[in-house]
Design a protein around this motif. Structure first.
Motif, PDB file in Angstrom:
ATOM      1  N   GLU A  31      70.204  72.608  47.611  1.00  0.00           N
ATOM      2  CA  GLU A  31      70.633  73.633  48.553  1.00  0.00           C
ATOM      3  C   GLU A  31      70.782  73.092  49.968  1.00  0.00           C
ATOM      4  N   ALA A  32      70.033  72.064  50.300  1.00  0.00           N
ATOM      5  CA  ALA A  32      70.120  71.478  51.635  1.00  0.00           C
ATOM      6  C   ALA A  32      71.379  70.646  51.830  1.00  0.00           C
ATOM      7  N   GLY A  33      71.976  70.194  50.718  1.00  0.00           N
ATOM      8  CA  GLY A  33      73.154  69.328  50.799  1.00  0.00           C
ATOM      9  C   GLY A  33      72.880  67.886  50.461  1.00  0.00           C
ATOM     10  N   ASN A  34      71.623  67.536  50.145  1.00  0.00           N
ATOM     11  CA  ASN A  34      71.309  66.177  49.693  1.00  0.00           C
ATOM     12  C   ASN A  34      72.051  65.905  48.388  1.00  0.00           C
ATOM     13  N   LEU A  35      72.498  64.671  48.222  1.00  0.00           N
ATOM     14  CA  LEU A  35      73.347  64.308  47.086  1.00  0.00           C
ATOM     15  C   LEU A  35      72.763  63.127  46.336  1.00  0.00           C
ATOM     16  N   VAL A  36      72.776  63.212  44.999  1.00  0.00           N
ATOM     17  CA  VAL A  36      72.365  62.088  44.156  1.00  0.00           C
ATOM     18  C   VAL A  36      73.498  61.772  43.185  1.00  0.00           C
ATOM     19  N   ILE A  37      73.917  60.512  43.174  1.00  0.00           N
ATOM     20  CA  ILE A  37      74.932  60.033  42.232  1.00  0.00           C
ATOM     21  C   ILE A  37      74.246  59.107  41.242  1.00  0.00           C
ATOM     22  N   GLN A  38      74.406  59.398  39.959  1.00  0.00           N
ATOM     23  CA  GLN A  38      73.737  58.625  38.917  1.00  0.00           C
ATOM     24  C   GLN A  38      74.682  57.558  38.382  1.00  0.00           C
ATOM     25  N   VAL A  39      74.230  56.325  38.437  1.00  0.00           N
ATOM     26  CA  VAL A  39      75.045  55.179  38.028  1.00  0.00           C
ATOM     27  C   VAL A  39      74.366  54.496  36.846  1.00  0.00           C
ATOM     28  N   PRO A  40      75.065  54.356  35.712  1.00  0.00           N
ATOM     29  CA  PRO A  40      74.438  53.708  34.551  1.00  0.00           C
ATOM     30  C   PRO A  40      74.178  52.228  34.796  1.00  0.00           C
ATOM     31  N   ALA A  41      73.302  51.674  34.000  1.00  0.00           N
ATOM     32  CA  ALA A  41      72.944  50.258  34.135  1.00  0.00           C
ATOM     33  C   ALA A  41      74.107  49.357  33.758  1.00  0.00           C
ATOM     34  N   SER A  42      74.109  48.166  34.327  1.00  0.00           N
ATOM     35  CA  SER A  42      75.066  47.136  33.914  1.00  0.00           C
ATOM     36  C   SER A  42      74.776  46.742  32.469  1.00  0.00           C
ATOM     37  N   LEU A  54      78.360  47.928  46.204  1.00  0.00           N
ATOM     38  CA  LEU A  54      77.510  47.287  45.206  1.00  0.00           C
ATOM     39  C   LEU A  54      77.801  47.832  43.808  1.00  0.00           C
ATOM     40  N   VAL A  55      77.963  49.139  43.703  1.00  0.00           N
ATOM     41  CA  VAL A  55      78.246  49.756  42.402  1.00  0.00           C
ATOM     42  C   VAL A  55      79.606  49.305  41.873  1.00  0.00           C
ATOM     43  N   GLU A  56      80.558  49.111  42.760  1.00  0.00           N
ATOM     44  CA  GLU A  56      81.918  48.716  42.354  1.00  0.00           C
ATOM     45  C   GLU A  56      82.045  47.217  42.086  1.00  0.00           C
ATOM     46  N   ASP A  57      81.039  46.449  42.465  1.00  0.00           N
ATOM     47  CA  ASP A  57      81.085  44.986  42.357  1.00  0.00           C
ATOM     48  C   ASP A  57      80.677  44.567  40.941  1.00  0.00           C
ATOM     49  N   ASP A  58      81.630  44.104  40.154  1.00  0.00           N
ATOM     50  CA  ASP A  58      81.349  43.709  38.769  1.00  0.00           C
ATOM     51  C   ASP A  58      80.441  42.484  38.680  1.00  0.00           C
ATOM     52  N   ALA A  59      80.330  41.751  39.775  1.00  0.00           N
ATOM     53  CA  ALA A  59      79.480  40.556  39.771  1.00  0.00           C
ATOM     54  C   ALA A  59      78.000  40.888  39.910  1.00  0.00           C
ATOM     55  N   VAL A  60      77.697  42.127  40.242  1.00  0.00           N
ATOM     56  CA  VAL A  60      76.305  42.531  40.454  1.00  0.00           C
ATOM     57  C   VAL A  60      75.745  43.145  39.175  1.00  0.00           C
ATOM     58  N   ARG A  61      74.631  42.606  38.685  1.00  0.00           N
ATOM     59  CA  ARG A  61      73.921  43.163  37.542  1.00  0.00           C
ATOM     60  C   ARG A  61      72.792  44.035  38.075  1.00  0.00           C
ATOM     61  N   HIS A  62      72.763  45.268  37.620  1.00  0.00           N
ATOM     62  CA  HIS A  62      71.779  46.193  38.164  1.00  0.00           C
ATOM     63  C   HIS A  62      71.234  47.112  37.078  1.00  0.00           C
ATOM     64  N   PRO A  63      70.010  47.588  37.279  1.00  0.00           N
ATOM     65  CA  PRO A  63      69.430  48.584  36.363  1.00  0.00           C
ATOM     66  C   PRO A  63      70.077  49.946  36.630  1.00  0.00           C
ATOM     67  N   PRO A  64      69.670  50.977  35.918  1.00  0.00           N
ATOM     68  CA  PRO A  64      70.172  52.314  36.255  1.00  0.00           C
ATOM     69  C   PRO A  64      69.884  52.622  37.726  1.00  0.00           C
ATOM     70  N   LEU A  65      70.860  53.194  38.399  1.00  0.00           N
ATOM     71  CA  LEU A  65      70.728  53.479  39.828  1.00  0.00           C
ATOM     72  C   LEU A  65      70.873  54.968  40.098  1.00  0.00           C
ATOM     73  N   GLU A  66      70.180  55.417  41.112  1.00  0.00           N
ATOM     74  CA  GLU A  66      70.400  56.735  41.693  1.00  0.00           C
ATOM     75  C   GLU A  66      70.697  56.537  43.174  1.00  0.00           C
ATOM     76  N   LEU A  67      71.897  56.910  43.580  1.00  0.00           N
ATOM     77  CA  LEU A  67      72.271  56.809  44.984  1.00  0.00           C
ATOM     78  C   LEU A  67      71.868  58.117  45.654  1.00  0.00           C
ATOM     79  N   LEU A  68      70.829  58.075  46.448  1.00  0.00           N
ATOM     80  CA  LEU A  68      70.311  59.269  47.116  1.00  0.00           C
ATOM     81  C   LEU A  68      70.777  59.258  48.562  1.00  0.00           C
ATOM     82  N   PHE A  69      71.676  60.183  48.885  1.00  0.00           N
ATOM     83  CA  PHE A  69      72.220  60.292  50.229  1.00  0.00           C
ATOM     84  C   PHE A  69      71.780  61.635  50.822  1.00  0.00           C
ATOM     85  N   THR A  70      70.944  61.571  51.840  1.00  0.00           N
ATOM     86  CA  THR A  70      70.359  62.775  52.419  1.00  0.00           C
ATOM     87  C   THR A  70      71.153  63.258  53.631  1.00  0.00           C
TER      88      THR A  70
END
Length: 480
Positions: free
Chosen positions: A47-58, A122-138
């Motif tokens: 309700e405040a407008g905080n946003l979370v984008i869920q990004v699957p693991a590499s 970072l999410v768009e960079d195919d060279a980066v290996r990452h675990p599941p991510l949550e992008l929390l933008f407040t």
């Protein structure tokens, strides 16, 4: 790395084209949601407008712990007096000066737009290996961590958080001060402006300003304090009446500019100018080594003269309150060398209708000292006959030198650069304190590229540093 860095800066410029002062982040949030849709990532907001984008693991990183990358959408909107920039409509103009970028007469907004840009690239960079991510933008961080205050903790599932809101490359922040604001309101009494009286505007400006959590210990003047001294001098001049005053723009910015309107009989015009000139000489002498652009001056006002002036006793009460309120460092830590423990920022002053409103911002790494500082502000207000309302309280973030995340960060940094990072606790406030309070067991660290003079039009970001922090962040994510 240079190519990726350029992509980050280009993404930051796109973000900077979207107006996003505190409480005005809706357009940026909509843009971020569109970005998530285009990439097929689910997202949620509260309700405040905080946003979370869920990004699957590499590929190959499934089953690893979810990592939260966190930043805030809003920015401090400060500009030079001569700037015509409209923060509600105009894009921030990003300029390059060697290895640094800055804005054209305004804050840059790298605090904290660069965090968003780095996370998206970072999410768009195919060279980066990452675990599941949550992008929390407040949202609304700069108004007092409001978005984090109102965060619906069910939006996030991860227990590892990397905040990208620090300002020094190679420095890991693992703790921060708590804070609180006080709204002081002093009722005012008016009377009609005498017939034939002139008006003028006294101005204090050109100060360096800065972040009240980062720069409060530095020898920087506060425009509200200087204006208070000037007005006290004018109160000693016969038949000079205060009409209005205003100074400061944000609770966490040291005020750079302040001004007041005064009324007086034409015969007193020379006395008013002399009083302002005398005060200017004292202030220039006091701040000659630290505020080279300090300007104090008087402007005659011929058009739109006010109908009313403050009664003498009401004006004196207001000016004395402005001079009595605390500002600056009020205690250094006895546990961490060089760390400010407790401070106060006389942040905003405004005469609105029939009252003087003042916002004071207190910080401390010791919550009992924070309460003490706030009680002192409240006591001064009460002595002046003003009310005081406490608001936007947020807890300190207690450091944990044994945290597994800190150990991992040190190992990754050492393997990349063959040196130890700096580990610190800061006096500024970070959203980590509130998020950690909402989610017990959350491990957190704050990092960021080299950013100078945030919360002021002098704000600038070091571009090569952005690339190196991105390199570290990518290596850290791949290590899980």
């Amino acid at each position: 790395m240079e190519k990726v860095t350029n992509t980050i800066i280009e993404t930051f410029e796109v973000i900077s084209a979207i107006p996003r002062c505190s409480k005005n982040e809706a357009k940026l949030a909509a843009w971020l949601m569109d970005w998530a849709r285009e990439h097929g990532y689910p997202f949620r907001s509260d309700e405040a407008g905080n946003l979370v984008i869920q990004v699957p693991a590499s590929p190959g990183m499934d089953g690893k712990p979810t990592v939260i990358l966190q930043g805030h959408m809003d920015m401090v909107c400060e500009k030079t007096p001569e700037s015509a920039h409209d923060f509600e409509r105009d894009p921030i103009r990003v300029l390059c000066d060697g290895d640094w970028i800055h804005a054209d007469g305004t804050t840059l907004g790298a605090d904290n737009g660069i965090a968003l840009a780095m996370a998206l690239v970072l999410v768009e960079d195919d060279a980066v290996r990452h675990p599941p991510l949550e992008l929390l933008f407040t949202v609304d961080e700069e108004s007092g961590l409001i978005g984090a205050h109102k965060l619906d903790a069910s939006l996030i599932t991860g227990l590892i958080l990397i905040n990208i809101d620090s300002e020094d490359e190679g420095v890991f922040t693992i703790g921060c001060a708590g804070g609180e604001e006080t709204l002081i309101r002093l009722p005012l009494a008016y009377e009609d402006r005498p017939d034939g009286w002139d008006c003028g505007r006294v101005v204090v400006g050109g100060l360096r300003g800065g972040h009240s959590g980062v720069d409060i210990h530095k020898p920087r003047a506060n425009a509200n304090r200087l204006l208070g001294r000037l007005l006290l001098r004018l109160q000693e001049t016969p038949d000079v009446r205060l009409v209005s005053l205003a100074g400061g723009s944000a609770h966490n910015a040291i005020p750079r500019d302040a001004s007041a309107w005064v009324a007086f009989p034409p015969a007193q015009a020379a006395a008013v100018r002399d009083a302002v000139k005398g005060c200017e000489q004292h202030l220039l002498e006091e701040h000659a080594d630290t505020e080279s652009n300090l300007c104090v001056h008087f402007e005659a006002v011929k058009d739109t003269l006010p109908d009313h002036v403050l009664r003498p006793e009401s004006a004196l009460q207001a000016v004395r309150l402005l001079n009595a309120l605390p500002h600056g460092v009020h205690g250094m830590s006895t546990r961490v060398a060089g760390l400010v423990e407790t401070s106060c920022n006389l942040a905003i002053v405004r005469i609105k209708e029939d009252a003087l409103d003042i916002i004071s911002s207190q910080r401390s790494s010791a919550m009992s000292r924070l309460d003490e500082m706030t009680e002192r502000v409240t006591a001064v207000a009460a002595l002046a006959g003003a009310s005081a309302t406490r608001m936007n309280h947020h807890p300190a973030w207690a450091p944990d030198m044994q945290a597994a995340l800190l150990k991992r960060c040190r190992e990754v940094y050492g393997s990349l650069y063959d040196k130890e990072p700096v580990v610190e606790v800061i006096h500024a406030g970070l959203e980590c304190g509130l998020i950690g309070d909402k989610v017990p067991g959350m491990e957190m660290i704050s990092i960021g590229p080299n950013l100078r003079h945030p919360h002021s039009p002098d704000e600038k970001l070091n571009v090569p540093s952005v690339g190196r922090v991105y390199q570290f962040l990518a290596a850290l994510l791949a290590s899980f």
